[in-house]
Design an enzyme around this catalytic site. Structure first.
Site, short mmCIF file in Angstrom:
data_model
loop_
_atom_site.label_atom_id
_atom_site.label_comp_id
_atom_site.label_asym_id
_atom_site.label_seq_id
_atom_site.Cartn_x
_atom_site.Cartn_y
_atom_site.Cartn_z
N ALA A 69 2.17 9.59 1.58
CA ALA A 69 2.01 9.70 0.05
C ALA A 69 2.85 8.21 -1.05
O ALA A 69 3.08 8.27 0.28
CB ALA A 69 3.17 11.04 -0.28
N GLY A 112 1.50 11.30 5.05
CA GLY A 112 0.39 12.42 4.34
C GLY A 112 -1.23 12.50 4.05
O GLY A 112 -2.04 12.93 3.87
N GLU A 115 -1.93 14.42 7.08
CA GLU A 115 -1.76 15.75 6.49
C GLU A 115 -3.15 15.69 6.49
O GLU A 115 -3.50 16.94 5.89
CB GLU A 115 -0.30 16.05 5.65
CG GLU A 115 0.73 15.70 6.34
CD GLU A 115 1.40 15.94 5.83
OE1 GLU A 115 1.70 15.10 4.19
OE2 GLU A 115 2.59 16.72 5.89
N GLU A 135 7.58 10.57 8.00
CA GLU A 135 7.98 10.52 6.69
C GLU A 135 9.90 10.57 7.07
O GLU A 135 10.73 10.34 6.05
CB GLU A 135 7.84 12.37 6.49
CG GLU A 135 6.79 12.04 5.57
CD GLU A 135 5.95 12.71 6.77
OE1 GLU A 135 5.69 12.45 7.31
OE2 GLU A 135 4.74 12.74 6.00
N1 CO8 Z 1 3.13 4.79 -1.09
C1 CO8 Z 1 2.91 3.80 -1.91
N2 CO8 Z 1 2.73 2.03 -1.53
C2 CO8 Z 1 2.46 1.78 -0.09
C3 CO8 Z 1 2.37 3.18 0.97
C4 CO8 Z 1 3.45 4.09 0.19
N3 CO8 Z 1 2.46 5.29 1.57
N4 CO8 Z 1 1.94 2.98 2.83
C5 CO8 Z 1 2.05 1.49 1.51
N5 CO8 Z 1 1.63 1.33 1.02
C6 CO8 Z 1 2.01 0.28 -0.07
C7 CO8 Z 1 2.09 -1.44 0.44
O1 CO8 Z 1 4.04 -0.88 -0.81
C8 CO8 Z 1 2.17 -2.09 0.07
O2 CO8 Z 1 1.76 -3.05 -1.91
P1 CO8 Z 1 2.48 -4.16 -2.07
O3 CO8 Z 1 1.59 -5.38 -1.55
O4 CO8 Z 1 2.54 -3.81 -3.58
O5 CO8 Z 1 4.33 -4.36 -1.69
C9 CO8 Z 1 0.57 -1.84 0.49
O6 CO8 Z 1 0.70 -0.88 0.41
C10 CO8 Z 1 0.01 -3.05 1.59
O7 CO8 Z 1 1.36 -2.12 2.82
P2 CO8 Z 1 2.44 -2.86 3.57
O8 CO8 Z 1 2.24 -4.31 2.95
O9 CO8 Z 1 2.95 -2.29 3.84
O10 CO8 Z 1 1.10 -2.97 5.06
P3 CO8 Z 1 1.52 -3.21 6.91
O11 CO8 Z 1 0.69 -3.42 6.86
O12 CO8 Z 1 2.55 -4.43 6.12
O13 CO8 Z 1 1.56 -1.76 7.21
C11 CO8 Z 1 1.91 0.17 6.45
C12 CO8 Z 1 1.44 -0.57 6.91
C13 CO8 Z 1 2.76 0.14 8.58
C14 CO8 Z 1 1.59 1.21 6.88
C15 CO8 Z 1 2.96 0.62 5.69
O14 CO8 Z 1 2.86 -0.63 4.63
C16 CO8 Z 1 4.64 1.76 5.76
O15 CO8 Z 1 4.94 1.71 6.63
N6 CO8 Z 1 3.20 2.53 5.03
C17 CO8 Z 1 4.84 3.94 4.78
C18 CO8 Z 1 4.06 4.74 5.44
C19 CO8 Z 1 4.72 6.16 5.24
O16 CO8 Z 1 6.29 6.39 5.56
N7 CO8 Z 1 4.35 7.19 4.42
C20 CO8 Z 1 4.74 8.13 4.85
C21 CO8 Z 1 4.46 8.45 3.30
S1 CO8 Z 1 5.78 9.90 3.03
C22 CO8 Z 1 4.73 11.15 3.31
O17 CO8 Z 1 3.65 10.56 2.99
C23 CO8 Z 1 5.47 12.40 2.34
C24 CO8 Z 1 3.89 13.68 2.43
C25 CO8 Z 1 4.61 14.73 1.63
C26 CO8 Z 1 5.77 14.58 0.83
C27 CO8 Z 1 5.29 16.01 0.34
C28 CO8 Z 1 6.43 16.33 -1.64
C29 CO8 Z 1 6.10 17.79 -2.22
#
Ligand code: CO8
Length: 261
Positions: A69, A112, A115, A135
């Site tokens: 997400a 997400g 999911e 998460e």
């Molecule tokens: N949300 C927003 N932006 C994201 C996300 C995300 N989930 N994942 C990556 N991005 C963005 C980064 O911020 C970055 O943007 P910018 O260049 O502007 O800084 C760009 O995408 C590239 O990402 P990275 O530079 O981080 O790339 P890496 O190769 O270094 O790392 C990863 C890749 C390991 C995937 C890393 O991006 C990461 O850990 N992402 C988050 C993963 C995560 O925690 N996902 C779970 C999210 S929470 C969720 O899904 C909850 C769902 C349920 C919610 C329900 C509510 C009711």
């Protein structure tokens, strides 16, 4: 292709009955914001209503199916807003789509993203795929069914570990655990997933819909009820032209020509 901002929707040029939905927010690793949700759900529901579509494939980029997400979008929200807007509940409607769906996962399928993949019927993974529910590292828990679907798919032992530690699984572990049906080399993922989707789309649509419905019933009910449900559908299929055609084609040693009736 409809005028979507965050997804591409196309028909497979080789098979009009296959629709391909590609998540297209490369700048955010396909993070699932509200626009993505609305567009994926609207597109999937429209394709589901189209009798000319026999299978829907959902995919992302080579680097990311979806990295979860959209954290930046969620970050400032408060409880009343999350509750009042019923944040992310629209994703449930993807699970109500009756047309079979194939997820083709390459790269990150986290939170997400994992999911979303689990909301699909057949899950094919590239050897580069990474699955997880991280998460907890953000101070939340899965919110699109991950705690339930992951546990049903891979069992309590691994689901607990993934949800409590945020550890991710590579494609091999995901396959051994039963989360994905098959792993293919990354370069072949799209072709292989399309081949699967074409095969499914070549079946009688109502029969494929009932097969999907029957398998999904296993998650909702007791064994005896599930078997009774299956038997009802099985008997009902003898009212279709496609049952007559399928069995005639076998007997006459020719490929069937289903009319989806
Ligand atoms: N949300 C927003 N932006 C994201 C996300 C995300 N989930 N994942 C990556 N991005 C963005 C980064 O911020 C970055 O943007 P910018 O260049 O502007 O800084 C760009 O995408 C590239 O990402 P990275 O530079 O981080 O790339 P890496 O190769 O270094 O790392 C990863 C890749 C390991 C995937 C890393 O991006 C990461 O850990 N992402 C988050 C993963 C995560 O925690 N996902 C779970 C999210 S929470 C969720 O899904 C909850 C769902 C349920 C919610 C329900 C509510 C009711």
């Amino acid at each position: 292709t409809a005028p979507y901002e965050t997804i591409l929707v196309e028909r497979d040029p080789e098979n009009e009955r296959v629709a391909v939905l590609t998540l297209n927010r490369p700048e955010a690793l396909n993070a699932l914001n509200l626009t993505v949700m609305d567009e994926v759900v609207a597109a999937a529901e429209a394709l589901d209503r189209d009798p000319g579509v026999g299978c829907l494939m959902i995919t992302g980029s080579e680097r990311a199916f979806a990295a979860g997400a959209d954290i930046k979008e969620m970050r400032p929200r408060g409880y009343p807003e999350m509750y009042l807007t019923d944040w992310f509940t629209a994703w449930d409607r993807l699970g109500q789509v009756r047309t079979p769906t194939v997820a083709a996962v390459s790269g990150y399928a986290l939170g997400g993203g994992c999911e979303l993949a689990m909301l699909c019927d057949i899950l094919l993974a590239a050897d580069t795929a990474v699955f997880g529910q991280p998460e907890i590292k953000l101070g939340v828990i899965p919110g699109i069914g991950g705690s339930q679907r992951l546990t049903r798919a891979i069992g309590k032992a691994k689901a607990m570990e993934l949800c409590l530690t945020g550890r991710t699984m590579d494609a091999g572990e995901a396959e051994r655990a039963g989360l994905v049906s098959r792993i293919v080399p990354a370069g072949e993922l799209r072709a292989e997933a399309l081949a699967v989707a074409r095969t499914v789309a070549g079946m009688s649509k109502p029969v494929a819909m009932m097969a999907k419905e029957a398998v999904n019933r296993a998650f909702e009910t007791s064994l005896a009820e599930g078997v009774r449900f299956e038997r009802r559908l099985f008997h009902a299929l003898f009212a279709t032209a496609d049952q007559k055609e399928g069995m005639a084609a076998f007997t006459e040693k020719r490929p069937p020509e289903f009319t989806h009736h």
